[in-house]
Motif scaffolding. Structure first.
Motif, PDB file in Angstrom:
ATOM      1  N   ALA A  51      -7.565  -3.406   2.145  1.00  0.00           N
ATOM      2  CA  ALA A  51      -8.745  -3.152   1.305  1.00  0.00           C
ATOM      3  C   ALA A  51      -9.256  -1.723   1.434  1.00  0.00           C
ATOM      4  O   ALA A  51     -10.359  -1.410   0.999  1.00  0.00           O
ATOM      5  CB  ALA A  51      -9.846  -4.137   1.693  1.00  0.00           C
ATOM      6  N   THR A  52      -8.433  -0.843   2.057  1.00  0.00           N
ATOM      7  CA  THR A  52      -8.899   0.545   2.244  1.00  0.00           C
ATOM      8  C   THR A  52      -7.927   1.541   1.593  1.00  0.00           C
ATOM      9  O   THR A  52      -6.790   1.205   1.287  1.00  0.00           O
ATOM     10  CB  THR A  52      -9.034   0.880   3.752  1.00  0.00           C
ATOM     11  OG1 THR A  52      -7.862   0.424   4.427  1.00  0.00           O
ATOM     12  CG2 THR A  52     -10.239   0.228   4.361  1.00  0.00           C
ATOM     13  N   GLN A  53      -8.444   2.749   1.419  1.00  0.00           N
ATOM     14  CA  GLN A  53      -7.614   3.804   0.818  1.00  0.00           C
ATOM     15  C   GLN A  53      -6.442   4.167   1.725  1.00  0.00           C
ATOM     16  O   GLN A  53      -6.553   4.051   2.944  1.00  0.00           O
ATOM     17  CB  GLN A  53      -8.444   5.075   0.641  1.00  0.00           C
ATOM     18  CG  GLN A  53      -9.601   4.963  -0.305  1.00  0.00           C
ATOM     19  CD  GLN A  53     -10.453   6.219  -0.230  1.00  0.00           C
ATOM     20  OE1 GLN A  53      -9.944   7.326  -0.357  1.00  0.00           O
ATOM     21  NE2 GLN A  53     -11.737   6.045  -0.002  1.00  0.00           N
ATOM     22  N   ILE A  54      -5.372   4.631   1.097  1.00  0.00           N
ATOM     23  CA  ILE A  54      -4.208   5.025   1.899  1.00  0.00           C
ATOM     24  C   ILE A  54      -4.413   6.441   2.455  1.00  0.00           C
ATOM     25  O   ILE A  54      -5.058   7.277   1.801  1.00  0.00           O
ATOM     26  CB  ILE A  54      -2.905   4.931   1.079  1.00  0.00           C
ATOM     27  CG1 ILE A  54      -2.965   5.792  -0.170  1.00  0.00           C
ATOM     28  CG2 ILE A  54      -2.614   3.501   0.712  1.00  0.00           C
ATOM     29  CD1 ILE A  54      -1.664   5.856  -0.930  1.00  0.00           C
ATOM     30  N   PRO A  55      -3.912   6.730   3.663  1.00  0.00           N
ATOM     31  CA  PRO A  55      -4.160   8.052   4.257  1.00  0.00           C
ATOM     32  C   PRO A  55      -3.559   9.196   3.444  1.00  0.00           C
ATOM     33  O   PRO A  55      -4.056  10.323   3.490  1.00  0.00           O
ATOM     34  CB  PRO A  55      -3.504   7.955   5.640  1.00  0.00           C
ATOM     35  CG  PRO A  55      -2.668   6.742   5.636  1.00  0.00           C
ATOM     36  CD  PRO A  55      -3.162   5.851   4.562  1.00  0.00           C
ATOM     37  N   LEU A 103     -13.439   0.470   7.488  1.00  0.00           N
ATOM     38  CA  LEU A 103     -13.531  -0.190   6.179  1.00  0.00           C
ATOM     39  C   LEU A 103     -14.669   0.424   5.358  1.00  0.00           C
ATOM     40  O   LEU A 103     -14.511   0.674   4.157  1.00  0.00           O
ATOM     41  CB  LEU A 103     -13.754  -1.695   6.374  1.00  0.00           C
ATOM     42  CG  LEU A 103     -13.989  -2.527   5.114  1.00  0.00           C
ATOM     43  CD1 LEU A 103     -12.735  -2.561   4.248  1.00  0.00           C
ATOM     44  CD2 LEU A 103     -14.394  -3.955   5.454  1.00  0.00           C
ATOM     45  N   LEU A 104     -15.817   0.676   5.999  1.00  0.00           N
ATOM     46  CA  LEU A 104     -16.959   1.237   5.282  1.00  0.00           C
ATOM     47  C   LEU A 104     -16.651   2.654   4.787  1.00  0.00           C
ATOM     48  O   LEU A 104     -17.048   3.044   3.692  1.00  0.00           O
ATOM     49  CB  LEU A 104     -18.200   1.251   6.179  1.00  0.00           C
ATOM     50  CG  LEU A 104     -18.717  -0.130   6.596  1.00  0.00           C
ATOM     51  CD1 LEU A 104     -19.849  -0.008   7.593  1.00  0.00           C
ATOM     52  CD2 LEU A 104     -19.156  -0.931   5.367  1.00  0.00           C
ATOM     53  N   LEU A 105     -15.916   3.409   5.601  1.00  0.00           N
ATOM     54  CA  LEU A 105     -15.611   4.802   5.234  1.00  0.00           C
ATOM     55  C   LEU A 105     -14.508   4.916   4.178  1.00  0.00           C
ATOM     56  O   LEU A 105     -14.511   5.827   3.363  1.00  0.00           O
ATOM     57  CB  LEU A 105     -15.154   5.565   6.477  1.00  0.00           C
ATOM     58  CG  LEU A 105     -16.203   6.284   7.303  1.00  0.00           C
ATOM     59  CD1 LEU A 105     -15.549   6.869   8.542  1.00  0.00           C
ATOM     60  CD2 LEU A 105     -16.867   7.392   6.493  1.00  0.00           C
ATOM     61  N   PHE A 106     -13.561   3.985   4.230  1.00  0.00           N
ATOM     62  CA  PHE A 106     -12.349   4.158   3.425  1.00  0.00           C
ATOM     63  C   PHE A 106     -12.162   3.061   2.374  1.00  0.00           C
ATOM     64  O   PHE A 106     -11.081   2.941   1.813  1.00  0.00           O
ATOM     65  CB  PHE A 106     -11.109   4.154   4.329  1.00  0.00           C
ATOM     66  CG  PHE A 106     -11.016   5.339   5.240  1.00  0.00           C
ATOM     67  CD1 PHE A 106     -10.318   6.475   4.859  1.00  0.00           C
ATOM     68  CD2 PHE A 106     -11.625   5.333   6.481  1.00  0.00           C
ATOM     69  CE1 PHE A 106     -10.225   7.572   5.699  1.00  0.00           C
ATOM     70  CE2 PHE A 106     -11.537   6.417   7.321  1.00  0.00           C
ATOM     71  CZ  PHE A 106     -10.845   7.541   6.938  1.00  0.00           C
ATOM     72  N   ARG A 107     -13.186   2.234   2.142  1.00  0.00           N
ATOM     73  CA  ARG A 107     -12.950   1.064   1.297  1.00  0.00           C
ATOM     74  C   ARG A 107     -12.481   1.477  -0.103  1.00  0.00           C
ATOM     75  O   ARG A 107     -12.939   2.476  -0.670  1.00  0.00           O
ATOM     76  CB  ARG A 107     -14.179   0.152   1.240  1.00  0.00           C
ATOM     77  CG  ARG A 107     -15.322   0.682   0.466  1.00  0.00           C
ATOM     78  CD  ARG A 107     -16.481  -0.316   0.484  1.00  0.00           C
ATOM     79  NE  ARG A 107     -17.571   0.178  -0.350  1.00  0.00           N
ATOM     80  CZ  ARG A 107     -18.456   1.056   0.062  1.00  0.00           C
ATOM     81  NH1 ARG A 107     -18.394   1.541   1.279  1.00  0.00           N
ATOM     82  NH2 ARG A 107     -19.413   1.480  -0.752  1.00  0.00           N
ATOM     83  N   ALA A 108     -11.556   0.678  -0.608  1.00  0.00           N
ATOM     84  CA  ALA A 108     -10.997   0.928  -1.941  1.00  0.00           C
ATOM     85  C   ALA A 108     -11.367  -0.247  -2.837  1.00  0.00           C
ATOM     86  O   ALA A 108     -11.574  -1.361  -2.340  1.00  0.00           O
ATOM     87  CB  ALA A 108      -9.474   1.044  -1.835  1.00  0.00           C
ATOM     88  N   SER A 126      -4.983  16.735  -2.156  1.00  0.00           N
ATOM     89  CA  SER A 126      -6.015  17.033  -3.152  1.00  0.00           C
ATOM     90  C   SER A 126      -5.889  16.119  -4.366  1.00  0.00           C
ATOM     91  O   SER A 126      -6.867  15.674  -4.938  1.00  0.00           O
ATOM     92  CB  SER A 126      -5.935  18.494  -3.568  1.00  0.00           C
ATOM     93  OG  SER A 126      -4.611  18.795  -3.922  1.00  0.00           O
ATOM     94  N   LYS A 127      -4.618  15.802  -4.768  1.00  0.00           N
ATOM     95  CA  LYS A 127      -4.413  14.927  -5.930  1.00  0.00           C
ATOM     96  C   LYS A 127      -3.965  13.546  -5.434  1.00  0.00           C
ATOM     97  O   LYS A 127      -2.963  13.454  -4.694  1.00  0.00           O
ATOM     98  CB  LYS A 127      -3.335  15.525  -6.826  1.00  0.00           C
ATOM     99  CG  LYS A 127      -3.432  15.066  -8.274  1.00  0.00           C
ATOM    100  CD  LYS A 127      -2.395  15.753  -9.142  1.00  0.00           C
ATOM    101  CE  LYS A 127      -1.049  15.062  -9.008  1.00  0.00           C
ATOM    102  NZ  LYS A 127       0.025  15.663  -9.760  1.00  0.00           N
ATOM    103  N   PRO A 128      -4.683  12.480  -5.813  1.00  0.00           N
ATOM    104  CA  PRO A 128      -4.291  11.155  -5.317  1.00  0.00           C
ATOM    105  C   PRO A 128      -2.887  10.759  -5.770  1.00  0.00           C
ATOM    106  O   PRO A 128      -2.421  11.185  -6.829  1.00  0.00           O
ATOM    107  CB  PRO A 128      -5.327  10.212  -5.931  1.00  0.00           C
ATOM    108  CG  PRO A 128      -6.412  11.066  -6.454  1.00  0.00           C
ATOM    109  CD  PRO A 128      -5.842  12.403  -6.716  1.00  0.00           C
ATOM    110  N   LYS A 153       0.832  -1.213   0.000  1.00  0.00           N
ATOM    111  CA  LYS A 153       0.000   0.000   0.000  1.00  0.00           C
ATOM    112  C   LYS A 153       0.868   1.265   0.000  1.00  0.00           C
ATOM    113  O   LYS A 153       1.181   1.784  -1.039  1.00  0.00           O
ATOM    114  CB  LYS A 153      -0.940  -0.003   1.210  1.00  0.00           C
ATOM    115  CG  LYS A 153      -1.898  -1.183   1.283  1.00  0.00           C
ATOM    116  CD  LYS A 153      -2.965  -1.165   0.204  1.00  0.00           C
ATOM    117  CE  LYS A 153      -4.069  -0.201   0.519  1.00  0.00           C
ATOM    118  NZ  LYS A 153      -5.165  -0.285  -0.453  1.00  0.00           N
ATOM    119  N   SER A 154       1.237   1.744   1.169  1.00  0.00           N
ATOM    120  CA  SER A 154       2.067   2.966   1.252  1.00  0.00           C
ATOM    121  C   SER A 154       2.661   3.078   2.649  1.00  0.00           C
ATOM    122  O   SER A 154       2.261   2.352   3.564  1.00  0.00           O
ATOM    123  CB  SER A 154       1.201   4.202   0.999  1.00  0.00           C
ATOM    124  OG  SER A 154       0.344   4.407   2.104  1.00  0.00           O
TER     125      SER A 154
END
Lengths: 494, 142
Positions: free
Chosen positions: A476-480, A410-415, A486-488, A213-214
């Motif tokens: 399974a979630t987005q990286i902080p 997981l629900l808030l940040f799922r990727a 602003s830009k992924p 991930k990161s």
């Protein structure tokens, strides 16, 4: 003496790390860290198995340390030979974002505080906790003091069953050879082993997340895992639950890496870690079954349908297709898994068949077990305890535990999950489900008072799977970094 | 946009809670760090009592163990259990078995009726007292 005790564990750690690098010579920096941390657990597992064999053959003789030195030298020569034609290691440039700096800073604070907690606890209870005196360290004393008579003494049917002489010997064997190496029964040996497993557990989670991930997600992994007092506490109790959690997590991560990297050695290593889980605790034998089922299910149903072979596509009957797919996709993976599993499992089976007295869990007998299974109130009580533990687990707050927080996370940040990575998640979830179902079954047939058994062990049962749950959710979630920017970030982290 | 604010808030909350719980746990451990605190290092404390027993070298592989729970089954079951476990731990690789049907028996007896109970159950045995309620009982063979 104080420095010698931790130093004796350098040899098994090197054994594990070098062996890992030899079978998986990946040089990405996060994966080198991963191999170093995984090497701690694998090395301790292998040294324990070898000392067990050594004690069966050469009990009373004191040259095991030379076996370990010879293994390290052999592996070192092999690694140097393999690495000689490869260029120097290029270190990555550390261009950390502000979010990464903040998360790494918080992770460092938590790491230091929790390490201090672990050290304080270890110094306060040098011999660990109740189960450590009763089983693991007691068992080590029987080996170390018993020497040539250790088998007769350790597994005597005369011993009170509360001391569980049927328990596998991973921790006990390491403690016994550690005492042998330093020449005294210093409590620093089991203390160091306990702390090493705690650090290795955090280390493999963090380095695996850094790789897949990161850095931010890796830091978050540390914040969650070592911000959980229950886990920190277990790391200092000299008991087998955190080492078992380590091997369960390691198996899950290695399967995940196998799905990503498609290196057959990784699945064999997953077999090895699953086998070492069985050498750690009786629940580990259940985990071998869980991991085997998980691999079969994941590679049978989880593979990308676009990658199905022509032969599979032309098979008309549904059952024929499943059989064909099992033969083509799941069976080769299972074969490699069994290959890695073979050595530790053979020793566990030999130990259970020829040395260990029967396990108390199965002592109810078939008739009483069936009666217990049919009692509805038992099911309700187990579900009530399990539900409560899953809700409050971790010691974070008295209102809510870490697991519901992770579900909300997981629900808030799922990727979105790549199709190619689906088998890894299916394997992880199946492992967790089968393991918890197995534990549920054990509670159903337990010969002990159910309320006592649940109160005494349910927290540790959840602890055993908690690091793997955290890893799967963070994978399974987005990286902080993306949340605070602003830009992924792209794949290279820029 | 709102989703993003919620995410930022949630992640800060998560990290904050983690730091808080780590500090709380460390503080709790520090509070209990006093070596005199009753639950600290019980094994070492118990070892001192048990190792005071002068065990003969020809004792064999097994030894009996009697405690307050043999006099009064309701006396502090958890504490009794813990002391039994610690006795086995200290005396390893001797196997410590509950019961009095052995030649050598360790007694961990603290109740007021101990002497009467010993006289009643171990007539003719050699009984040595080592302090803290710890006895070594030797049933002399006829």
């Amino acid at each position: 003496m104080s420095l010698l005790s931790p130093a004796v564990f350098i040899l098994p750690t090197l054994t594990g790390a070098l062996l890992l690098h030899l079978v998986w010579p990946e040089r990405k920096i996060s994966l080198l860290f991963f191999k170093a941390f995984l090497g701690i657990g694998i090395g301790l597992g292998i040294s324990s198995l070898l000392y067990f064999l050594y004690m069966l053959l050469f009990a009373g003789q004191h040259w095991f340390i030379f076996v370990q030195i010879a293994i390290v030298i052999g592996l070192l020569i092999a690694v140097v030979w393999v690495e000689r034609k490869r260029g120097g290691l290029s270190l990555p440039r550390w261009n950390l974002t502000r979010a990464q700096n903040i998360f790494l800073g918080i992770a460092l604070v938590i790491f230091v505080i929790s390490l201090l907690s672990t050290i304080s606890y270890l110094l306060r209870r040098k011999q660990g906790d109740w189960d450590a005196w009763m089983m693991y360290n007691r068992s080590a004393l029987f080996v170390y003091r018993g020497q040539s008579n250790w088998v007769a003494a350790s597994f005597s049917h005369q011993m009170d069953p509360i001391f569980h002489p049927d328990y596998p010997l991973l921790l006990a064997m390491n403690t016994a050879w550690g005492w042998q190496a330093v020449g005294s029964e210093t409590p620093r040996i089991p203390m160091t082993q306990s702390a090493l497993f705690a650090i290795a557990c955090i280390g493999i989670l963090v380095s695996a997340l850094a790789s897949t991930k990161s850095l931010g997600q890796a830091a978050l992994g540390l914040i969650i895992l070592w911000g959980t007092p229950t886990l920190v506490n277990e790391g200092a109790r000299e008991m087998a639950d955190l080492p078992l959690a380590f091997f369960i997590l390691a198996t899950g991560i290695l399967i995940y890496f196998y799905v990503i990297h498609q290196k057959p050695a990784l699945i064999a290593l997953a077999g090895l870690t699953a086998g070492l889980a069985a050498w750690t605790k009786n629940e580990g034998s259940l985990f071998v079954v869980s991991a085997g089922i998980a691999i079969a299910v994941a590679f049978l149903f989880g593979n990308n349908p676009e990658l199905a072979t022509k032969q599979e596509k032309t098979v008309t009957s549904r059952l024929g297709g499943v059989v064909m797919k099992f033969r083509n996709s799941a069976l080769p993976v299972l074969f490699r898994f069994v290959l890695g599993l073979a050595f530790p499992l053979a020793i566990v089976i030999g130990f259970k068949l020829f040395l260990a007295p029967p396990s108390d869990v199965l002592s109810s007998g078939p008739t009483r077990s069936i009666q217990q299974i049919l009692e509805l109130p038992r099911h309700l009580e187990i579900l009530q305890f399990l539900g409560r533990e899953l809700f409050y687990f971790g010691g974070w707050t008295s209102l809510i535990g870490i697991l519901p927080i992770l579900i909300i996370y997981l629900l808030l940040f799922r990727a979105p999950v790549n199709k190619e990575q689906r088998p890894a998640y299916i394997a992880g979830i199946t492992m967790l489900a089968v393991q918890l179902l197995g534990d549920y079954g054990v509670y159903l047939i337990t010969p002990y008072d159910l309320t006592w058994h649940l109160s005494y062990s349910i927290e540790r049962i959840v602890l055993q799977v908690f690091p793997l749950i955290a890893f799967l959710i963070l994978s399974a979630t987005q990286i902080p970094e993306n949340i605070f920017r602003s830009k992924p970030l792209n794949k290279d982290g820029n | 946009m709102w989703r993003r604010y919620i995410q930022v808030f949630a992640i800060i909350l998560l990290a904050g809670f983690s730091v808080y719980s780590s500090f709380q746990y460390w503080a709790a451990i520090r509070r209990n760090l006093d070596p005199a605190f009753v639950i600290n290092d019980p094994q070492s404390k118990w070892e001192k009592r048990i190792l005071a027993i002068n065990l003969p070298s020809n004792i064999g592989n097994e030894i009996g163990y009697v405690a307050d729970w043999d006099i009064n089954p309701n006396s502090d079951p958890i504490g009794q259990d813990e002391e039994y476990v610690l006795t086995q731990y200290t005396l390893a690789p001797l196997i410590v078995k509950r019961g009095s049907g052995y030649e050598w028996i360790v007694g961990n007896l603290t109740l007021p009726q101990t002497n009467d109970w010993l006289n009643q159950n171990f007539k003719g045995a050699d009984i040595h007292y080592y302090g803290w309620g710890i006895y070594l009982i030797h049933r002399v063979k006829p």
